[in-house]
Design a protein around this motif. Sequence first.
Motif, short mmCIF file in Angstrom:
data_model
loop_
_atom_site.label_atom_id
_atom_site.label_comp_id
_atom_site.label_asym_id
_atom_site.label_seq_id
_atom_site.Cartn_x
_atom_site.Cartn_y
_atom_site.Cartn_z
N SER A 80 3.25 18.39 9.54
CA SER A 80 4.42 18.15 8.42
C SER A 80 4.61 19.13 7.29
N ALA A 81 5.78 18.75 6.38
CA ALA A 81 6.17 19.62 5.65
C ALA A 81 4.73 18.91 4.65
N LYS A 82 4.70 17.41 3.94
CA LYS A 82 3.55 17.23 3.16
C LYS A 82 1.81 17.86 3.99
N ASN A 110 0.88 -1.33 0.31
CA ASN A 110 -0.10 0.34 -0.05
C ASN A 110 1.34 1.41 -0.58
N ALA A 111 2.47 1.11 -0.54
CA ALA A 111 3.09 2.38 -0.28
C ALA A 111 2.70 2.95 -1.87
N ILE A 112 2.46 4.60 -1.07
CA ILE A 112 2.17 5.29 -2.76
C ILE A 112 3.37 6.83 -2.18
N ALA A 113 4.14 6.21 -3.82
CA ALA A 113 4.74 8.34 -3.59
C ALA A 113 3.84 9.44 -3.91
N LEU A 114 3.64 9.78 -3.17
CA LEU A 114 3.16 11.31 -2.92
C LEU A 114 3.65 12.79 -3.09
N ALA A 115 3.54 13.26 -3.77
CA ALA A 115 3.69 14.76 -4.59
C ALA A 115 2.65 15.65 -4.01
N SER A 116 3.67 16.68 -3.37
CA SER A 116 2.46 17.55 -2.95
C SER A 116 3.67 19.24 -3.64
N VAL A 117 3.34 20.40 -3.56
CA VAL A 117 4.55 21.75 -4.09
C VAL A 117 3.94 22.18 -2.95
N ASP A 118 5.42 22.63 -2.57
CA ASP A 118 5.77 23.78 -1.62
C ASP A 118 4.63 25.50 -2.35
N ALA A 119 4.90 26.22 -1.10
CA ALA A 119 4.52 28.16 -1.70
C ALA A 119 4.74 28.14 -2.95
N ALA A 171 -0.93 14.60 -5.59
CA ALA A 171 -0.96 13.49 -6.67
C ALA A 171 -0.21 11.79 -6.20
N PHE A 172 -0.58 11.07 -6.57
CA PHE A 172 -0.23 9.98 -6.15
C PHE A 172 0.76 8.97 -7.38
N GLY A 217 5.89 26.73 -5.28
CA GLY A 217 6.08 25.99 -6.40
C GLY A 217 6.20 24.61 -7.35
N LEU A 218 7.26 24.50 -6.50
CA LEU A 218 8.62 23.58 -6.37
C LEU A 218 8.44 22.06 -5.58
N PRO A 219 8.11 21.02 -6.27
CA PRO A 219 7.54 19.91 -6.58
C PRO A 219 8.28 19.14 -4.95
N ASN A 220 7.34 18.32 -3.88
CA ASN A 220 8.32 17.75 -3.18
C ASN A 220 7.15 15.98 -3.65
N VAL A 221 8.03 14.71 -2.95
CA VAL A 221 7.43 13.63 -3.07
C VAL A 221 8.21 12.77 -1.79
N ARG A 222 7.36 12.11 -1.41
CA ARG A 222 7.93 10.79 -0.29
C ARG A 222 6.58 9.85 -0.82
N MET A 223 7.49 9.02 -0.28
CA MET A 223 6.83 7.50 0.56
C MET A 223 5.84 7.78 1.58
N VAL A 224 4.67 7.94 1.19
CA VAL A 224 3.63 7.18 2.71
C VAL A 224 2.60 5.97 2.07
N LEU A 225 2.30 5.31 3.45
CA LEU A 225 1.02 4.25 3.22
C LEU A 225 -0.38 4.24 2.84
N LEU A 226 -0.70 4.00 1.94
CA LEU A 226 -2.28 4.66 1.62
C LEU A 226 -3.27 3.53 2.70
N LYS A 227 -3.99 4.33 3.24
CA LYS A 227 -4.49 3.20 4.22
C LYS A 227 -6.15 2.74 4.10
N GLU A 228 -6.81 3.86 3.15
CA GLU A 228 -8.25 3.40 2.28
C GLU A 228 -8.86 3.33 1.01
N ILE A 229 -9.05 2.68 1.33
CA ILE A 229 -9.28 3.01 -0.95
C ILE A 229 -11.36 2.99 -0.56
#
Length: 207
Positions: free
Chosen positions: A75-77, A33-42, A88-89, A44-56
Amino acid sequence: MSDRSGIFAGEDPFAIAQGWLSEAEKIEINDPNAIALASVDADGLPNVRMVLLKEIEAQSAPSGGAFVFYTNYGSAKGVEIEQAGKAAFVMHWKSLRRQIRVRGLTSREEGPQADAYYTSRSLKSRLGAWASDQSQPLASRTALMAEVAKVTATHGPNPKRPPFWGGIRITPLEIEFWADGAFRLHDRFRWRRPDPNSAWEILRLNP
């Protein structure tokens, strides 16, 4: 679409995603259930990290279908997602040679659902959520463990969910299902809608 059969069959993309995850849980060695989660900071610089998806959440659920993970909102994310309201992920399984890509709108899950998930975690994980000022500078490992001891004494063996910790729900505007094909002629289907209340448009994409 006539050629959308087999592993791509069905009209509910959340059901397809859950089906793929269930398959991966049987053969993927670690964290299916690991996902690479992407976000952007203030800036507009992208950030990505692995988190665990817990529910669909199913399309028939009150949310209309969504993907949920849990984090410290400070947290940053957490901060980046709160500011943008979007994330996005990608979820990729080497064992299945498949991946799912999701882009969508975000909202917090801070009710009974978040409480139930928090309670289901191990005691050490629950106390760790209180102790960690996630993404902030840390003097040492010793300092972290001292904070764990402090919150253990304060909150006891049955800590409540921290107000700064909970779920983030991603309500998708796009979901893409990808499966490996011979000679790099992969199969790709994209589900897209302009807003969560609209019907899905489903397209087959070039590899």
